[in-house]
Write a protein that holds these residues in place. Structure first.
Motif, PDB file in Angstrom:
ATOM      1  N   LEU A   1       0.822  -1.207   0.000  1.00  0.00           N
ATOM      2  CA  LEU A   1       0.000   0.000   0.000  1.00  0.00           C
ATOM      3  C   LEU A   1       0.861   1.265   0.000  1.00  0.00           C
ATOM      4  N   ILE A   2       2.035   1.203   0.622  1.00  0.00           N
ATOM      5  CA  ILE A   2       2.893   2.395   0.711  1.00  0.00           C
ATOM      6  C   ILE A   2       3.251   2.924  -0.670  1.00  0.00           C
TER       7      ILE A   2
ATOM      8  N   GLN B   1      11.893   9.688  -7.352  1.00  0.00           N
ATOM      9  CA  GLN B   1      12.958  10.182  -8.214  1.00  0.00           C
ATOM     10  C   GLN B   1      14.351   9.997  -7.610  1.00  0.00           C
ATOM     11  N   ILE B   2      14.423   9.524  -6.370  1.00  0.00           N
ATOM     12  CA  ILE B   2      15.727   9.288  -5.739  1.00  0.00           C
ATOM     13  C   ILE B   2      16.439   8.145  -6.456  1.00  0.00           C
ATOM     14  N   ASP B   3      17.725   8.315  -6.679  1.00  0.00           N
ATOM     15  CA  ASP B   3      18.538   7.251  -7.265  1.00  0.00           C
ATOM     16  C   ASP B   3      19.298   6.541  -6.145  1.00  0.00           C
ATOM     17  N   PRO B   4      18.788   5.393  -5.668  1.00  0.00           N
ATOM     18  CA  PRO B   4      19.446   4.701  -4.548  1.00  0.00           C
ATOM     19  C   PRO B   4      20.878   4.288  -4.850  1.00  0.00           C
ATOM     20  N   ARG B   5      21.211   4.116  -6.140  1.00  0.00           N
ATOM     21  CA  ARG B   5      22.556   3.686  -6.496  1.00  0.00           C
ATOM     22  C   ARG B   5      23.603   4.743  -6.170  1.00  0.00           C
ATOM     23  N   ALA B   6      23.145   5.982  -5.991  1.00  0.00           N
ATOM     24  CA  ALA B   6      24.066   7.065  -5.641  1.00  0.00           C
ATOM     25  C   ALA B   6      24.282   7.172  -4.137  1.00  0.00           C
ATOM     26  N   LEU B   7      23.497   6.424  -3.360  1.00  0.00           N
ATOM     27  CA  LEU B   7      23.612   6.440  -1.911  1.00  0.00           C
ATOM     28  C   LEU B   7      24.153   5.093  -1.458  1.00  0.00           C
ATOM     29  N   ALA B   8      25.311   5.094  -0.831  1.00  0.00           N
ATOM     30  CA  ALA B   8      26.001   3.843  -0.493  1.00  0.00           C
ATOM     31  C   ALA B   8      25.147   2.929   0.376  1.00  0.00           C
ATOM     32  N   LEU B   9      24.459   3.497   1.378  1.00  0.00           N
ATOM     33  CA  LEU B   9      23.679   2.679   2.290  1.00  0.00           C
ATOM     34  C   LEU B   9      22.531   1.978   1.563  1.00  0.00           C
ATOM     35  N   LEU B  10      21.752   2.733   0.783  1.00  0.00           N
ATOM     36  CA  LEU B  10      20.634   2.145   0.060  1.00  0.00           C
ATOM     37  C   LEU B  10      21.116   1.140  -0.977  1.00  0.00           C
ATOM     38  N   ASN B  11      22.202   1.463  -1.634  1.00  0.00           N
ATOM     39  CA  ASN B  11      22.741   0.563  -2.650  1.00  0.00           C
ATOM     40  C   ASN B  11      23.218  -0.753  -2.020  1.00  0.00           C
ATOM     41  N   SER B  12      23.799  -0.661  -0.821  1.00  0.00           N
ATOM     42  CA  SER B  12      24.275  -1.867  -0.152  1.00  0.00           C
ATOM     43  C   SER B  12      23.121  -2.763   0.264  1.00  0.00           C
ATOM     44  N   LEU B  13      21.944  -2.186   0.463  1.00  0.00           N
ATOM     45  CA  LEU B  13      20.767  -2.966   0.822  1.00  0.00           C
ATOM     46  C   LEU B  13      20.104  -3.610  -0.388  1.00  0.00           C
ATOM     47  N   GLY B  14      20.643  -3.350  -1.561  1.00  0.00           N
ATOM     48  CA  GLY B  14      20.105  -3.955  -2.768  1.00  0.00           C
ATOM     49  C   GLY B  14      18.989  -3.162  -3.415  1.00  0.00           C
ATOM     50  N   ILE B  15      18.780  -1.939  -2.971  1.00  0.00           N
ATOM     51  CA  ILE B  15      17.722  -1.097  -3.538  1.00  0.00           C
ATOM     52  C   ILE B  15      18.241  -0.443  -4.811  1.00  0.00           C
ATOM     53  N   GLN B  16      17.589  -0.687  -5.919  1.00  0.00           N
ATOM     54  CA  GLN B  16      18.022  -0.173  -7.213  1.00  0.00           C
ATOM     55  C   GLN B  16      17.238   1.067  -7.646  1.00  0.00           C
ATOM     56  N   THR B  17      15.934   1.061  -7.379  1.00  0.00           N
ATOM     57  CA  THR B  17      15.105   2.186  -7.810  1.00  0.00           C
ATOM     58  C   THR B  17      13.795   2.195  -7.027  1.00  0.00           C
ATOM     59  N   PHE B  18      13.258   3.407  -6.843  1.00  0.00           N
ATOM     60  CA  PHE B  18      11.933   3.584  -6.266  1.00  0.00           C
ATOM     61  C   PHE B  18      10.917   3.978  -7.339  1.00  0.00           C
TER      62      PHE B  18
ATOM     63  N   THR C   1       9.722   2.400  -9.988  1.00  0.00           N
ATOM     64  CA  THR C   1       8.769   1.386 -10.431  1.00  0.00           C
ATOM     65  C   THR C   1       8.324   0.542  -9.245  1.00  0.00           C
ATOM     66  N   TYR C   2       7.170  -0.073  -9.378  1.00  0.00           N
ATOM     67  CA  TYR C   2       6.667  -0.898  -8.294  1.00  0.00           C
ATOM     68  C   TYR C   2       7.595  -2.068  -8.014  1.00  0.00           C
ATOM     69  N   GLU C   3       8.042  -2.738  -9.083  1.00  0.00           N
ATOM     70  CA  GLU C   3       8.892  -3.903  -8.878  1.00  0.00           C
ATOM     71  C   GLU C   3      10.214  -3.518  -8.218  1.00  0.00           C
ATOM     72  N   GLY C   4      10.778  -2.359  -8.590  1.00  0.00           N
ATOM     73  CA  GLY C   4      12.014  -1.904  -7.963  1.00  0.00           C
ATOM     74  C   GLY C   4      11.804  -1.558  -6.499  1.00  0.00           C
ATOM     75  N   PHE C   5      10.684  -0.892  -6.220  1.00  0.00           N
ATOM     76  CA  PHE C   5      10.380  -0.514  -4.835  1.00  0.00           C
ATOM     77  C   PHE C   5      10.146  -1.736  -3.962  1.00  0.00           C
ATOM     78  N   ILE C   6       9.356  -2.676  -4.431  1.00  0.00           N
ATOM     79  CA  ILE C   6       8.984  -3.822  -3.600  1.00  0.00           C
ATOM     80  C   ILE C   6      10.151  -4.775  -3.399  1.00  0.00           C
ATOM     81  N   LEU C   7      11.040  -4.893  -4.405  1.00  0.00           N
ATOM     82  CA  LEU C   7      12.232  -5.729  -4.235  1.00  0.00           C
ATOM     83  C   LEU C   7      13.207  -5.099  -3.242  1.00  0.00           C
ATOM     84  N   GLY C   8      13.286  -3.779  -3.237  1.00  0.00           N
ATOM     85  CA  GLY C   8      14.230  -3.097  -2.358  1.00  0.00           C
ATOM     86  C   GLY C   8      13.720  -2.894  -0.950  1.00  0.00           C
ATOM     87  N   THR C   9      12.425  -3.047  -0.747  1.00  0.00           N
ATOM     88  CA  THR C   9      11.852  -2.808   0.587  1.00  0.00           C
ATOM     89  C   THR C   9      11.258  -4.099   1.155  1.00  0.00           C
ATOM     90  N   MET C  10      10.066  -4.450   0.729  1.00  0.00           N
ATOM     91  CA  MET C  10       9.387  -5.609   1.318  1.00  0.00           C
ATOM     92  C   MET C  10      10.176  -6.899   1.142  1.00  0.00           C
TER      93      MET C  10
END
Length: 274
Positions: free
Chosen positions: A32-33, A43-60, A62-71
């Motif tokens: 739902l989020i 519009q944030i590019d997680p690949r430019a942020l070391a912490l988010l990139n290390s968690l495997g977050i690629q993009t916010f 698209t839905y598939e990018g968001f859900i793979l990087g979070t849930m």
């Protein structure tokens, strides 16, 4: 054996229901989020942020990018905790409560006892994942999002979480049979879960840790969860199944020589005849 399996499923019913509801709520909230995610966050590019990139977050974006990087990034951690806790409770928990001795007195071998417990835990975990998969797929279908991901993809990817539950419930069974009591076994099991999750993520920021990644279950599961948008990583599935089976074998060997009620450390236990 069948009666013992029924007993194991019955006594773990309450815990399984609680975990199913909690994990189901987690899946529903993250789905739902995305619908209310601000444009500036997308519009944030997680690949430019070391912490988010290390968690495997690629993009916010698209839905598939968001859900793979979070849930689907944090759900394996929660499912690993679930598996470890029910695995510890199956042997060490019952020994502390004084019920394991009664089960050990039944006309079944210790090997059969451990295997029945492992089967009951595996079935309980599967039922939890089926329930949560239906929740995730149902909420996703109601939102009618513009994405190539389907409700079936959501359901099947949640089912893959059973592998993490299996690995850590097997580790929990082994620690419960090997270590002297529940508190010690639970502490080591929790450390193993967090080490696997955070160790895999930290390796993304510290290349010196990369040689250790193949020993971490979460590292292998990273490829499995990509089935949401691609093919199933059968090799990694096999590795995780082998890890779980290996720890169940260790649990059997450890429980065969365990001196019940003594609460001794492994090196203090005499070898039993049966």
């Amino acid at each position: 054996m069948i009666n013992l399996l029924r007993h194991e499923l019955r006594v773990r019913r309450g815990g399984a229901i609680g975990w199913a509801l909690g994990l189901g709520l987690f899946c529903a909230i993250y789905t739902l989020i995305y619908t209310v995610l601000p444009d500036e966050v997308r519009q944030i590019d997680p690949r430019a942020l070391a912490l988010l990139n290390s968690l495997g977050i690629q993009t916010f974006a698209t839905y598939e990018g968001f859900i793979l990087g979070t849930m689907f990034n944090f759900l394996p951690l929660l499912v690993g905790l679930f598996g470890a806790m029910i695995g510890i409770g199956a042997l060490a928990g019952e020994e502390d409560e004084g019920t394991l001795e009664l089960l050990a007195a039944l006309p079944v071998s210790r090997v059969q006892l451990v295997l029945v417990k492992a089967l009951a835990l595996g079935i309980s975990a599967a039922l939890v994942m089926i329930f949560d998969g239906l929740i995730a797929a149902g909420v996703f279908a109601l939102l009618d999002l513009d994405t190539p991901v389907t409700a079936l993809d959501m359901f099947l990817t949640v089912q893959s979480m059973w592998l993490m539950a299996f690995v850590f419930l097997a580790i929990g069974l082994f620690l419960g049979a090997y270590l002297p009591n529940r508190s010690v076994a639970l502490g080591v099991a929790m450390a193993a879960v967090f080490l696997s999750f955070f160790g895999d993520n930290l390796a993304g920021m510290a290349p010196v840790l990369e040689p250790l990644q193949p020993f971490l279950p979460h590292f292998h599961f990273e490829s499995v969860v990509q089935m949401l948008v691609g093919d199933v990583a059968w090799r990694e599935v096999g590795i995780l199944l082998a890890i779980g089976a290996g720890f169940i074998a260790l649990a059997v060997l450890s429980f065969r020589r365990r001196n019940l009620t003594v609460g001794a450390w492994p090196w203090q236990r005499p070898r039993l005849a049966s």
